[in-house]
Scaffold this motif. Structure first.
Motif, PDB file in Angstrom:
ATOM      1  N   LEU A  34       9.936   4.110  -6.586  1.00  0.00           N
ATOM      2  CA  LEU A  34       8.477   4.098  -6.027  1.00  0.00           C
ATOM      3  C   LEU A  34       8.275   3.319  -4.627  1.00  0.00           C
ATOM      4  CD1 LEU A  34       5.380   5.151  -6.162  1.00  0.00           C
ATOM      5  CD2 LEU A  34       4.966   2.663  -7.674  1.00  0.00           C
ATOM      6  N   ASN A  35       7.946   4.135  -3.767  1.00  0.00           N
ATOM      7  CA  ASN A  35       7.651   3.349  -2.460  1.00  0.00           C
ATOM      8  C   ASN A  35       6.060   3.008  -2.857  1.00  0.00           C
ATOM      9  OD1 ASN A  35       7.066   2.428  -0.022  1.00  0.00           O
ATOM     10  ND2 ASN A  35       7.825   4.525   1.154  1.00  0.00           N
ATOM     11  N   LYS A  36       5.971   1.834  -3.086  1.00  0.00           N
ATOM     12  CA  LYS A  36       4.484   1.050  -3.439  1.00  0.00           C
ATOM     13  C   LYS A  36       3.780   0.761  -2.213  1.00  0.00           C
ATOM     14  CE  LYS A  36       2.552  -3.072  -5.564  1.00  0.00           C
ATOM     15  NZ  LYS A  36       1.748  -3.460  -3.951  1.00  0.00           N
ATOM     16  N   PRO A  37       2.372   1.308  -2.153  1.00  0.00           N
ATOM     17  CA  PRO A  37       1.501   1.208  -1.165  1.00  0.00           C
ATOM     18  C   PRO A  37       0.888  -0.233  -1.680  1.00  0.00           C
ATOM     19  CG  PRO A  37       0.504   2.348  -2.736  1.00  0.00           C
ATOM     20  CD  PRO A  37       1.952   2.215  -3.316  1.00  0.00           C
ATOM     21  N   ALA A  38       0.292  -0.799  -0.500  1.00  0.00           N
ATOM     22  CA  ALA A  38      -0.722  -2.203  -0.904  1.00  0.00           C
ATOM     23  C   ALA A  38      -1.700  -1.709  -1.532  1.00  0.00           C
ATOM     24  CB  ALA A  38      -1.030  -2.725   0.732  1.00  0.00           C
ATOM     25  N   GLY A  39      -2.519  -2.636  -2.315  1.00  0.00           N
ATOM     26  CA  GLY A  39      -3.583  -2.473  -3.252  1.00  0.00           C
ATOM     27  C   GLY A  39      -3.601  -1.931  -4.560  1.00  0.00           C
ATOM     28  N   TYR A  40      -2.213  -1.878  -5.113  1.00  0.00           N
ATOM     29  CA  TYR A  40      -1.845  -1.668  -6.518  1.00  0.00           C
ATOM     30  C   TYR A  40      -0.965  -2.937  -6.941  1.00  0.00           C
ATOM     31  CZ  TYR A  40      -3.163   3.128  -5.613  1.00  0.00           C
ATOM     32  OH  TYR A  40      -3.944   4.116  -5.233  1.00  0.00           O
ATOM     33  N   ILE A  41      -1.148  -3.236  -8.302  1.00  0.00           N
ATOM     34  CA  ILE A  41      -0.671  -4.252  -8.858  1.00  0.00           C
ATOM     35  C   ILE A  41       0.666  -3.839  -9.629  1.00  0.00           C
ATOM     36  CG2 ILE A  41      -2.623  -5.750  -9.205  1.00  0.00           C
ATOM     37  CD1 ILE A  41      -2.850  -4.705 -12.152  1.00  0.00           C
ATOM     38  N   THR A  42       1.883  -4.476  -9.659  1.00  0.00           N
ATOM     39  CA  THR A  42       2.944  -4.369 -10.324  1.00  0.00           C
ATOM     40  C   THR A  42       2.889  -4.426 -11.845  1.00  0.00           C
ATOM     41  OG1 THR A  42       4.067  -5.038  -8.381  1.00  0.00           O
ATOM     42  CG2 THR A  42       5.288  -4.630 -10.220  1.00  0.00           C
ATOM     43  N   SER A  43       2.019  -3.565 -12.370  1.00  0.00           N
ATOM     44  CA  SER A  43       1.874  -3.733 -13.763  1.00  0.00           C
ATOM     45  C   SER A  43       1.700  -2.260 -14.421  1.00  0.00           C
ATOM     46  CB  SER A  43       0.632  -4.460 -14.155  1.00  0.00           C
ATOM     47  OG  SER A  43       0.019  -4.367 -15.460  1.00  0.00           O
ATOM     48  N   THR A  44       1.612  -2.300 -15.827  1.00  0.00           N
ATOM     49  CA  THR A  44       1.477  -0.673 -16.263  1.00  0.00           C
ATOM     50  C   THR A  44      -0.105  -0.781 -16.865  1.00  0.00           C
ATOM     51  OG1 THR A  44       2.272  -1.556 -18.232  1.00  0.00           O
ATOM     52  CG2 THR A  44       3.776  -0.387 -16.709  1.00  0.00           C
ATOM     53  N   ARG A  45      -0.554  -1.996 -16.856  1.00  0.00           N
ATOM     54  CA  ARG A  45      -2.242  -2.070 -17.293  1.00  0.00           C
ATOM     55  C   ARG A  45      -3.137  -2.401 -16.181  1.00  0.00           C
ATOM     56  NH1 ARG A  45       1.363  -4.327 -21.025  1.00  0.00           N
ATOM     57  NH2 ARG A  45       1.038  -3.616 -23.194  1.00  0.00           N
ATOM     58  N   ASP A  46      -4.403  -2.213 -16.394  1.00  0.00           N
ATOM     59  CA  ASP A  46      -5.449  -2.176 -15.247  1.00  0.00           C
ATOM     60  C   ASP A  46      -6.219  -3.431 -15.366  1.00  0.00           C
ATOM     61  OD1 ASP A  46      -6.893  -1.393 -17.305  1.00  0.00           O
ATOM     62  OD2 ASP A  46      -7.517   0.529 -16.374  1.00  0.00           O
ATOM     63  N   LYS A  47      -5.987  -4.472 -16.139  1.00  0.00           N
ATOM     64  CA  LYS A  47      -6.605  -5.509 -16.112  1.00  0.00           C
ATOM     65  C   LYS A  47      -7.135  -6.436 -14.860  1.00  0.00           C
ATOM     66  CE  LYS A  47      -5.072  -6.655 -21.095  1.00  0.00           C
ATOM     67  NZ  LYS A  47      -4.518  -7.771 -21.811  1.00  0.00           N
ATOM     68  N   GLU A  48      -6.088  -6.242 -14.045  1.00  0.00           N
ATOM     69  CA  GLU A  48      -6.231  -7.030 -12.556  1.00  0.00           C
ATOM     70  C   GLU A  48      -6.322  -6.199 -11.516  1.00  0.00           C
ATOM     71  OE1 GLU A  48      -2.799  -9.499 -12.856  1.00  0.00           O
ATOM     72  OE2 GLU A  48      -3.546 -10.669 -14.515  1.00  0.00           O
ATOM     73  N   GLY A  49      -6.467  -4.876 -11.902  1.00  0.00           N
ATOM     74  CA  GLY A  49      -6.537  -3.972 -10.614  1.00  0.00           C
ATOM     75  C   GLY A  49      -5.837  -2.762 -10.878  1.00  0.00           C
ATOM     76  N   VAL A  50      -5.757  -2.066 -10.243  1.00  0.00           N
ATOM     77  CA  VAL A  50      -5.149  -0.536 -10.370  1.00  0.00           C
ATOM     78  C   VAL A  50      -3.717  -0.520 -10.474  1.00  0.00           C
ATOM     79  CG1 VAL A  50      -4.987   1.894  -9.586  1.00  0.00           C
ATOM     80  CG2 VAL A  50      -6.979   0.310  -8.715  1.00  0.00           C
ATOM     81  N   PRO A  51      -3.205  -0.192 -11.707  1.00  0.00           N
ATOM     82  CA  PRO A  51      -1.514  -0.397 -11.756  1.00  0.00           C
ATOM     83  C   PRO A  51      -0.699   0.851 -10.988  1.00  0.00           C
ATOM     84  CG  PRO A  51      -2.629   0.664 -13.558  1.00  0.00           C
ATOM     85  CD  PRO A  51      -3.920   0.196 -12.858  1.00  0.00           C
ATOM     86  N   VAL A  52       0.552   0.341 -10.803  1.00  0.00           N
ATOM     87  CA  VAL A  52       1.375   1.314  -9.898  1.00  0.00           C
ATOM     88  C   VAL A  52       1.384   2.714 -10.556  1.00  0.00           C
ATOM     89  CG1 VAL A  52       2.399  -0.504  -8.347  1.00  0.00           C
ATOM     90  CG2 VAL A  52       3.249   0.287 -10.732  1.00  0.00           C
ATOM     91  N   THR A  53       1.581   2.495 -11.859  1.00  0.00           N
ATOM     92  CA  THR A  53       1.581   3.751 -12.569  1.00  0.00           C
ATOM     93  C   THR A  53       0.810   4.832 -12.483  1.00  0.00           C
ATOM     94  OG1 THR A  53       0.667   2.883 -14.483  1.00  0.00           O
ATOM     95  CG2 THR A  53       3.101   2.900 -14.483  1.00  0.00           C
TER      96      THR A  53
END
Length: 245
Positions: free
Chosen positions: A68-87
């Motif tokens: 994945l070419n990750k953009p800024a603003g997403y968290i490296t996680s599969t859950r959304d507890k701290e923000g929007v996850p990359v998945t």
């Protein structure tokens, strides 16, 4: 491999949940070796059986891997507890509960992020024993210096009281734009290393993880499956055999 329940195999391949798969089978939409199968509790060898859903053949893979070419603003996680996850960036056909991001990227950091369902591969790629290099493109507030190059390579720096492994800093024509290769992945490591040198990171993008390079032309926020050559190289980097994938 041994035999597996058909509903488990179809769910693993992303066809649907087990209950959804059972309903599909009862509707006559599932075939195994050319025969309609109504009972998804039946067992089969998924690597040998010819499975079809709605007339479309399914190729079995025990593990899945994406870059994945990750953009800024997403968290490296599969859950959304701290923000929007990359998945959340993945299309519906690639949504599954067992994705594991390999190596964290800060919320504001962009670039290469590997997603896999292979736990041992993920563990080895991030374990210090295997010394898998991670390369970053960095934009700095002030020019980096030849002295920075020497200090980073010497292993003199430390974080949280623990010494850092030697790192390779490459200066380009513009010393405010550099590449840094690390053999570990501490919390906010790149930013904290430059902060110790009196500098500040303005932009950070991971461009390589071991033998895996950020693909040319892969748009920010988009993922793709790894090629066979990429998989072979990635597995070999941590002493695993890339057999059935």
């Amino acid at each position: 491999m041994g035999k597996e329940r058909l509903d488990r195999v179809l769910s693993h391949l992303g066809v649907g949940s087990r209950s959804e798969v059972r309903r599909m089978a009862r509707a006559g939409r599932v075939k195994v070796d050319g025969q309609v199968v109504l009972d998804t509790s039946s067992k089969l060898d998924p690597e040998r059986a010819h499975i079809e859903v709605d007339g479309t053949p399914l190729a079995y893979r025990p593990y899945f891997h994406l870059v994945l070419n990750k953009p800024a603003g997403y968290i490296t996680s599969t859950r959304d507890k701290e923000g929007v996850p990359v998945t959340a960036l993945l299309p519906a056909s690639w949504q599954r509960p067992d994705w594991m991001p390999v190596g964290r990227l800060d919320k504001d950091t962009e670039g290469l992020l590997l997603l896999t369902t292979h736990g041992e591969l993920a563990h080895r790629l991030t374990h210090p024993r295997w010394k898998v290099p991670k390369r970053y493109y960095v934009e700095l507030e002030a020019p980096a210096t030849p002295e920075d190059v020497e200090v980073f390579a010497s292993g003199e720096l430390s974080l949280d009281g623990e010494p850092l492994k030697p790192a390779e800093l490459r200066l380009g024509p513009d010393p405010r734009r550099v590449e840094l290769t690390l053999l570990e992945g501490r919390f906010h490591q790149v930013k904290r290393m430059f902060a110790q040198r009196g500098n500040r990171v303005l932009y950070l993008r991971r461009v390589a993880f071991g033998p895996l390079e950020l693909p040319d032309g892969l748009p920010v926020g988009v993922a793709r499956a790894l090629s066979e050559a990429e998989l072979e190289a990635l597995y070999a980097a941590v002493g695993l055999v890339c057999g059935s994938r």
